[in-house]
Each structure stands twice: as structure tokens, then as C-alpha cells.
Design a protein around this motif. Sequence first.
Motif, PDB file in Angstrom:
ATOM      1  N   PRO A 189     -12.443  -1.148   2.055  1.00 15.92           N
ATOM      2  CA  PRO A 189     -12.061  -2.353   2.811  1.00 15.92           C
ATOM      3  C   PRO A 189     -11.249  -3.364   2.016  1.00 15.92           C
ATOM      4  O   PRO A 189     -10.712  -4.315   2.588  1.00 15.92           O
ATOM      5  CB  PRO A 189     -13.412  -2.944   3.235  1.00 15.92           C
ATOM      6  N   GLU A 190     -11.148  -3.181   0.706  1.00 13.14           N
ATOM      7  CA  GLU A 190     -10.402  -4.126  -0.120  1.00 13.14           C
ATOM      8  C   GLU A 190      -8.987  -3.652  -0.424  1.00 13.14           C
ATOM      9  O   GLU A 190      -8.215  -4.368  -1.063  1.00 13.14           O
ATOM     10  CB  GLU A 190     -11.148  -4.366  -1.444  1.00 13.14           C
ATOM     11  N   VAL A 191      -8.642  -2.440   0.011  1.00 11.25           N
ATOM     12  CA  VAL A 191      -7.348  -1.864  -0.362  1.00 11.25           C
ATOM     13  C   VAL A 191      -6.578  -1.448   0.892  1.00 11.25           C
ATOM     14  O   VAL A 191      -7.053  -0.639   1.681  1.00 11.25           O
ATOM     15  CB  VAL A 191      -7.524  -0.634  -1.278  1.00 11.25           C
ATOM     16  N   PHE A 192      -5.376  -2.023   1.057  1.00 16.14           N
ATOM     17  CA  PHE A 192      -4.488  -1.620   2.137  1.00 16.14           C
ATOM     18  C   PHE A 192      -3.182  -1.126   1.530  1.00 16.14           C
ATOM     19  O   PHE A 192      -2.746  -1.605   0.485  1.00 16.14           O
ATOM     20  CB  PHE A 192      -4.176  -2.801   3.071  1.00 16.14           C
ATOM     21  N   ASP A 193      -2.572  -0.145   2.178  1.00 14.08           N
ATOM     22  CA  ASP A 193      -1.223   0.264   1.809  1.00 14.08           C
ATOM     23  C   ASP A 193      -0.549   0.791   3.065  1.00 14.08           C
ATOM     24  O   ASP A 193      -1.129   0.752   4.154  1.00 14.08           O
ATOM     25  CB  ASP A 193      -1.221   1.280   0.656  1.00 14.08           C
ATOM     26  N   ILE A 194       0.673   1.279   2.943  1.00 13.88           N
ATOM     27  CA  ILE A 194       1.416   1.663   4.140  1.00 13.88           C
ATOM     28  C   ILE A 194       0.844   2.905   4.817  1.00 13.88           C
ATOM     29  O   ILE A 194       1.211   3.215   5.952  1.00 13.88           O
ATOM     30  CB  ILE A 194       2.915   1.869   3.831  1.00 13.88           C
ATOM     31  N   GLU A 195      -0.066   3.602   4.133  1.00  9.30           N
ATOM     32  CA  GLU A 195      -0.713   4.759   4.748  1.00  9.30           C
ATOM     33  C   GLU A 195      -2.110   4.443   5.260  1.00  9.30           C
ATOM     34  O   GLU A 195      -2.677   5.225   6.020  1.00  9.30           O
ATOM     35  CB  GLU A 195      -0.791   5.912   3.748  1.00  9.30           C
ATOM     36  N   ASP A 218       3.558  -7.336   5.865  1.00  6.80           N
ATOM     37  CA  ASP A 218       4.733  -6.602   5.381  1.00  6.80           C
ATOM     38  C   ASP A 218       4.453  -5.107   5.309  1.00  6.80           C
ATOM     39  O   ASP A 218       5.383  -4.290   5.375  1.00  6.80           O
ATOM     40  CB  ASP A 218       5.151  -7.115   3.999  1.00  6.80           C
ATOM     41  N   LEU A 219       3.171  -4.736   5.168  1.00  6.00           N
ATOM     42  CA  LEU A 219       2.804  -3.322   5.135  1.00  6.00           C
ATOM     43  C   LEU A 219       3.108  -2.634   6.461  1.00  6.00           C
ATOM     44  O   LEU A 219       3.179  -1.407   6.522  1.00  6.00           O
ATOM     45  CB  LEU A 219       1.309  -3.169   4.811  1.00  6.00           C
ATOM     46  N   CYS A 220       3.282  -3.432   7.517  1.00  4.79           N
ATOM     47  CA  CYS A 220       3.524  -2.873   8.846  1.00  4.79           C
ATOM     48  C   CYS A 220       5.009  -2.726   9.174  1.00  4.79           C
ATOM     49  O   CYS A 220       5.355  -2.188  10.229  1.00  4.79           O
ATOM     50  CB  CYS A 220       2.860  -3.749   9.910  1.00  4.79           C
ATOM     51  N   LYS A 221       5.881  -3.219   8.307  1.00  7.21           N
ATOM     52  CA  LYS A 221       7.312  -3.158   8.605  1.00  7.21           C
ATOM     53  C   LYS A 221       7.814  -1.729   8.750  1.00  7.21           C
ATOM     54  O   LYS A 221       8.798  -1.474   9.444  1.00  7.21           O
ATOM     55  CB  LYS A 221       8.100  -3.892   7.518  1.00  7.21           C
ATOM     56  N   CYS A 222       7.121  -0.789   8.102  1.00  6.10           N
ATOM     57  CA  CYS A 222       7.546   0.610   8.180  1.00  6.10           C
ATOM     58  C   CYS A 222       7.240   1.232   9.538  1.00  6.10           C
ATOM     59  O   CYS A 222       7.652   2.361   9.815  1.00  6.10           O
ATOM     60  CB  CYS A 222       6.873   1.424   7.077  1.00  6.10           C
ATOM     61  N   CYS A 223       6.505   0.513  10.402  1.00  2.21           N
ATOM     62  CA  CYS A 223       6.131   1.073  11.704  1.00  2.21           C
ATOM     63  C   CYS A 223       7.350   1.413  12.557  1.00  2.21           C
ATOM     64  O   CYS A 223       7.265   2.252  13.457  1.00  2.21           O
ATOM     65  CB  CYS A 223       5.220   0.100  12.454  1.00  2.21           C
ATOM     66  N   ASP A 224       8.471   0.774  12.297  1.00  4.64           N
ATOM     67  CA  ASP A 224       9.688   1.063  13.055  1.00  4.64           C
ATOM     68  C   ASP A 224      10.533   2.153  12.406  1.00  4.64           C
ATOM     69  O   ASP A 224      11.607   2.489  12.911  1.00  4.64           O
ATOM     70  CB  ASP A 224      10.529  -0.209  13.214  1.00  4.64           C
ATOM     71  N   SER A 225      10.054   2.692  11.279  1.00  3.97           N
ATOM     72  CA  SER A 225      10.805   3.758  10.611  1.00  3.97           C
ATOM     73  C   SER A 225       9.837   4.874  10.219  1.00  3.97           C
ATOM     74  O   SER A 225       9.386   5.631  11.067  1.00  3.97           O
ATOM     75  CB  SER A 225      11.549   3.204   9.393  1.00  3.97           C
ATOM     76  N   CYS A 227       6.383   5.534   7.548  1.00  5.15           N
ATOM     77  CA  CYS A 227       5.434   4.969   6.583  1.00  5.15           C
ATOM     78  C   CYS A 227       5.033   6.028   5.556  1.00  5.15           C
ATOM     79  O   CYS A 227       3.934   6.593   5.609  1.00  5.15           O
ATOM     80  CB  CYS A 227       4.205   4.423   7.301  1.00  5.15           C
ATOM     81  N   LYS A 228       5.927   6.292   4.641  1.00  2.00           N
ATOM     82  CA  LYS A 228       5.662   7.258   3.579  1.00  2.00           C
ATOM     83  C   LYS A 228       5.733   6.551   2.235  1.00  2.00           C
ATOM     84  O   LYS A 228       6.718   5.870   1.937  1.00  2.00           O
ATOM     85  CB  LYS A 228       6.674   8.403   3.617  1.00  2.00           C
ATOM     86  N   PRO A 229       4.704   6.699   1.398  1.00  2.00           N
ATOM     87  CA  PRO A 229       4.694   6.018   0.098  1.00  2.00           C
ATOM     88  C   PRO A 229       5.618   6.702  -0.901  1.00  2.00           C
ATOM     89  O   PRO A 229       5.940   7.888  -0.765  1.00  2.00           O
ATOM     90  CB  PRO A 229       3.237   6.136  -0.338  1.00  2.00           C
ATOM     91  N   ARG A 230       6.040   5.948  -1.883  1.00  3.69           N
ATOM     92  CA  ARG A 230       6.861   6.530  -2.945  1.00  3.69           C
ATOM     93  C   ARG A 230       6.023   7.428  -3.841  1.00  3.69           C
ATOM     94  O   ARG A 230       6.484   8.440  -4.329  1.00  3.69           O
ATOM     95  CB  ARG A 230       7.493   5.415  -3.778  1.00  3.69           C
TER      96      ARG A 230
END
Length: 250
Positions: A189-195, A218-225, A227-230
Amino acid sequence: MATFHYNLNGCAIKKRVTGKKHIYSTSLTYRPNRKPKPAAISHHIKCVYIRPEGWIPPFLIPAYGSAEGHGGLVFHMALLNEDLTGLAKSSLFPLGSFIPIWAAVDQKDHQPLLLLLEECVAATTPELQSASLVYPIITNKGCLADGKTGNSRFLPRYHPSAILLYLQSFKFALGEEVYIHCKLVAWDPEVFDIEKKACHYIKETGEWELLDDPSQSDLCKCCDSSCKPRLKRGVDSGILRHFISSLTKL
């Protein structure tokens, strides 16, 4: 002055749970003459209480819609009634109405867990198959895609280990039974990322918002493209991962 004393569970009082509030409402009617004579006085009454800390809805029935995932975690998924106070008595929903979908994971002796809906689709079969007709609801690792085309959204959490999806019913596979398939993820619950996120679209602002911490939207901005981490997080990172595919029938 007249004083009336009634139990909140009586006198046709309706209860609704929204956000951090419990709302009880009814109407007080004074009718000196029998029907069909109109009432002399009709007054709407609403009582609002702040939800107690740690409150959990009474419909948490462990045996309902449960499935066991990797590591022994037990997940639950169910349809709720419109007041969010119990299980739905019907699986029929008019087009455009809202379907409250509840999912949770049992905490038991585990570290604190955050439940996320990673992917959800509507399908015409109880098992997903290549020939299944599907409609995407949540895609891209936690993005509520249906909230952008419709008005679906996540409701505020009452506990990190549970999530409430307020899904607006849509036109799909008319005349057929529809099943909701979801991949549930238990996470730190303390860690969010784009996945690992729960994002819904706020039409008033035209932006995606992170349910659990809008300041990190800002983690949600990838929702329109996409959401894959580097970089992929390693299995030795100390973050607890559990996956389960569950379904609930409409």
C-alpha cells in the motif's frame, strides 16, 4: 413541539454509504385524513454520520465469490446493491444504471495489502476463450478505460484491502448472459508505479486521477498510451505480489 424516536433500521429509513459518510433518510408525513386525501405536512429528514474508523461493511461474507491465489491469499468479488449496504438481489441492470462491484483480499497474517484491479473485461462466456466476445473495462495495468467513454469510476476506499468499482452498464451482447472477468493484485500500500495503480478519468478536469493519492496522478498519464516501465522490478525487491483471475456474473 412533537418528538419522535425511531430506530435507524426502522420506519422505512433508507441507508446509503458514500465516501466517509453514512447517510440515513426518510420522509415524515402528517396526514389528518385518510387517503386519497393529500398529506397536510411532508418533511424530508436526513441524518449524516461520519463513518467510524476501521468500519467494514456487513456484507463481507468470506464464502461469497471467493477464490484462492498464489501464496494462499483469498480473494472475494461480488455485486452490491445500489446503497452499497449488501449484496445485490438481482443481476439485471437497466442500460445506463450503475453496477457496484466489490472486490477484496483477506489480510489474515500478511503485511498490509492494497487490492488493485489490474485488468477487467466483460465477456459472454464464464471462461475467457479466443472466441469470446469481450468489452474492455479496466486496461493498461489499472486504468478504468470505461470511465472515459462512460461515467464509470472508483469509489473512495473504506479499507486498502478492498476496492469498489462503480461501473455504468453499457450496451454489449444484448440478450446474452454477461460475465465480468478481472485480474486482482495484492500489493504494497505504500508503493505505486505505472504498473500498480488504480486510475479513473475525471471528466470535469479532463484528466486521469490516482484513486489512492491524487498528488501522484502523473502515474496515470500513461493511461492514454501504454503503461510499460523502463525497468522491471525484480522478484527479490521485497514487494508482495499475488495474482488471481476472478469473475462475477451480471
